[in-house]
Design an enzyme around this catalytic site. Structure first.
Site, PDB file in Angstrom:
ATOM      1  N   THR A  49      -0.612   4.764  -5.809  1.00  0.00           N
ATOM      2  CA  THR A  49       0.520   3.879  -5.542  1.00  0.00           C
ATOM      3  C   THR A  49       0.613   2.799  -6.601  1.00  0.00           C
ATOM      4  O   THR A  49      -0.416   2.287  -7.073  1.00  0.00           O
ATOM      5  CB  THR A  49       0.405   3.217  -4.149  1.00  0.00           C
ATOM      6  OG1 THR A  49       1.398   2.189  -4.032  1.00  0.00           O
ATOM      7  CG2 THR A  49      -0.951   2.585  -3.938  1.00  0.00           C
ATOM      8  N   TYR A  68      -4.219  -1.054   3.288  1.00  0.00           N
ATOM      9  CA  TYR A  68      -3.814   0.257   2.782  1.00  0.00           C
ATOM     10  C   TYR A  68      -3.975   0.330   1.269  1.00  0.00           C
ATOM     11  O   TYR A  68      -4.584   1.258   0.732  1.00  0.00           O
ATOM     12  CB  TYR A  68      -2.366   0.549   3.173  1.00  0.00           C
ATOM     13  CG  TYR A  68      -1.691   1.552   2.265  1.00  0.00           C
ATOM     14  CD1 TYR A  68      -2.016   2.901   2.325  1.00  0.00           C
ATOM     15  CD2 TYR A  68      -0.751   1.143   1.313  1.00  0.00           C
ATOM     16  CE1 TYR A  68      -1.421   3.819   1.477  1.00  0.00           C
ATOM     17  CE2 TYR A  68      -0.144   2.050   0.473  1.00  0.00           C
ATOM     18  CZ  TYR A  68      -0.479   3.387   0.555  1.00  0.00           C
ATOM     19  OH  TYR A  68       0.103   4.294  -0.301  1.00  0.00           O
ATOM     20  N   HIS A  69      -3.412  -0.640   0.553  1.00  0.00           N
ATOM     21  CA  HIS A  69      -3.493  -0.611  -0.905  1.00  0.00           C
ATOM     22  C   HIS A  69      -4.942  -0.713  -1.386  1.00  0.00           C
ATOM     23  O   HIS A  69      -5.312  -0.111  -2.403  1.00  0.00           O
ATOM     24  CB  HIS A  69      -2.650  -1.746  -1.502  1.00  0.00           C
ATOM     25  CG  HIS A  69      -1.178  -1.550  -1.334  1.00  0.00           C
ATOM     26  ND1 HIS A  69      -0.451  -2.220  -0.374  1.00  0.00           N
ATOM     27  CD2 HIS A  69      -0.298  -0.746  -1.985  1.00  0.00           C
ATOM     28  CE1 HIS A  69       0.823  -1.847  -0.455  1.00  0.00           C
ATOM     29  NE2 HIS A  69       0.943  -0.956  -1.412  1.00  0.00           N
ATOM     30  N   LYS A 126      -6.442   2.669  -1.483  1.00  0.00           N
ATOM     31  CA  LYS A 126      -6.013   3.458  -2.630  1.00  0.00           C
ATOM     32  C   LYS A 126      -6.764   3.055  -3.903  1.00  0.00           C
ATOM     33  O   LYS A 126      -7.066   3.895  -4.759  1.00  0.00           O
ATOM     34  CB  LYS A 126      -4.502   3.294  -2.842  1.00  0.00           C
ATOM     35  CG  LYS A 126      -3.660   3.630  -1.637  1.00  0.00           C
ATOM     36  CD  LYS A 126      -3.705   5.094  -1.285  1.00  0.00           C
ATOM     37  CE  LYS A 126      -2.647   5.869  -2.008  1.00  0.00           C
ATOM     38  NZ  LYS A 126      -2.494   7.252  -1.484  1.00  0.00           N
TER      39      LYS A 126
END
Length: 477
Positions: free
Chosen positions: A228, A265-266, A269
């Site tokens: 992302t 979430y990030h 990643k």
């Protein structure tokens, strides 16, 4: 033990040693979201199945059938042009994964979908729903088979269960793995502690299991991982593609670009990227990290073939992206909800370009030991710019579109510099579908078509970064 469900009506019950075949009638059987009987310790079961006791006989099912028609063979990463390349799409029942699986199948790849179907369960528990009605995965694949003669195998299970994943790898023997199989919503990861923990465990451990499966069973397999652009944050310098060359105290080196994740979430990643880079270096794995921007749109050539193939369109405050939300809001006469000042700028791309980028990455694999990073977007817009575009497009359709500013539920810069590079996929042949009036008209008409399915209670944001731990309403049965 895993079960194999076939759209050609044969059932395989596989073990680590030998499969055995039995006749099975797919049409007369209904399915629930079963998970491996040996995966009771997975975060998936702990978080989402705690409201009811799991059946002791629950199993993993996956569908398989021999394709009756093929396009020209696709060259494999090993150079074997006699057979189509075999691609495993993890998370193939989701928004990006479903479109990608159909696209690759249509291009002549042999495709398998691996999915726990947990995304559907998120909707059930949070009282959400796609604007578009989504058929069951079994019906989707049967329809694809009937329309094209092409089969997509289906493995239902949790990749955090390594026994399930290892059996799947040994059964399908992929040449490439496209990994979409992660909890992908920043707001979802910020609801409360259990969902933050689930997001990081599911995403990081699942990816780690995929890396170990490649090392143990398919060393030449190419990993195409969906990253992302959110990993980078919004630095006050240009964003390079994965790496940056720095001169410090008279010495120069090329290093991974600094990461500034903005949600749990990030952060998951970012950890994925570090694990993949390390295993490429240590084990010689070949991997491409696609740092994707915000995806919009519903239709691809394949999903437009039949209503049972239609993709999902999320518009709620947890899974809905800004452009989709704005189009739905305009369709029902709700003011467009701009968070804060609206200067937040991100990269965007059409879902048709997502599938194109994945195909380009597969067709041009990384070298053994190489960790490539591609920034996957085609344009960038601020939230205010998107609101203006939707307003203008809506007015042409006779809609009275208003815009309001609402308190920003996120912790982020609302005005900032943003200049990310994105040349590598273009150099490989990406032909972008840029956001245009016709595309916005299509999105707005799509929202109008399914207007009766819109739940206006889901439009406003319900998750605050500053109030993590305050639980959103969970629907129980």
């Amino acid at each position: 033990m895993a079960q194999l469900l076939s759209s050609s009506c044969s059932l395989t019950i596989s073990s680590r040693n030998k499969p055995c075949l039995k006749h099975f009638d797919l049409a007369s059987t209904s399915f629930s979201m079963s998970v491996s009987s040996k995966s009771s310790k997975s975060p998936f079961r702990r978080l989402f199945l705690n409201e009811q006791k799991p059946r002791k006989s629950s199993v993993v099912v996956h569908a398989s059938a021999v394709s009756t028609s093929r396009e020209a063979p696709v060259q494999t990463s090993s150079g074997d042009s006699l057979k189509p390349q075999r691609v495993m799409v993890i998370g193939g029942d989701g928004y990006c994964g479903w479109a990608t699986a159909l696209h690759l199948s249509n291009k002549g790849y042999e495709v398998a979908i691996v999915d726990s179907l947990v995304r559907r369960l998120f909707d059930h528990q949070l009282g959400l729903d796609s604007l578009t009605p989504i058929s069951s995965i079994q019906n989707r694949l049967q329809r694809w088979k009937s329309l094209t003669g092409k089969s997509i195998e289906l493995y239902i299970g949790d990749i955090c269960d390594f026994e399930f994943l290892s059996e799947t790898f040994q059964s399908f023997e992929p040449d490439a793995v496209v990994h979409f199989g992660e909890q992908r919503s920043a707001p979802y990861s910020m609801i409360d502690r259990p969902r933050a923990v689930y997001t990081q465990q599911n995403n990081v451990i699942g990816t780690l299991n995929v890396l170990f499966a490649i090392k143990e069973f398919r060393e030449q397999c190419h990993l195409v991982k969906l990253g992302t652009m959110g990993e980078y944050g919004t630095p006050n310098i240009d964003i390079e593609e994965g790496y940056i060359t720095i001169t410090h105290n008279g010495r120069t080196d090329t290093l991974p670009y600094p990461k500034q994740a903005s949600s749990f979430y990030h952060l998951s990643k970012v950890h994925d990227s570090h694990n993949i880079a390390f295993t490429c270096k240590a084990w010689g794995i070949r991997a491409t990290d696609l740092n994707q921007g915000v995806v919009y749109g519903v239709r691809t050539d394949e999903t437009a073939m039949h209503e049972e193939l239609v993709n999902r369109l999320d518009y709620d405050g947890i899974f809905g992206t800004a452009l989709n939300r704005f189009c739905v809001q305009a369709a029902v006469g709700h003011p467009l909800t701009v968070y804060g000042k609206g200067g937040q700028t991100r990269g965007y791309l059409d879902i048709r370009d997502t599938v194109q980028c994945v195909e380009l990455a597969i067709a041009n694999p990384a070298k053994p030991g190489e960790f490539r990073v591609f920034n996957q977007f085609t344009e960038h817009f601020s939230v205010n710019q998107l609101a203006s575009l939707v307003t203008n497009a809506g007015e042409k359709l006779g809609l009275n579109v208003k815009t309001i500013s609402v308190p920003n539920p996120r912790v982020e810069a609302e005005e900032h510099y943003y200049n990310p590079k994105h040349t590598k996929l273009v150099e490989l042949g990406l032909k972008p579908h840029l956001l245009s009036d016709s595309l916005l008209d299509s999105l707005l008409n799509f929202a109008i078509q399914y207007k009766d399915r819109i739940d206006t209670k889901q439009i406003m944001p319900s998750v605050s970064w500053r109030k993590v731990g305050v639980k959103t309403k969970t629907v129980t049965t």
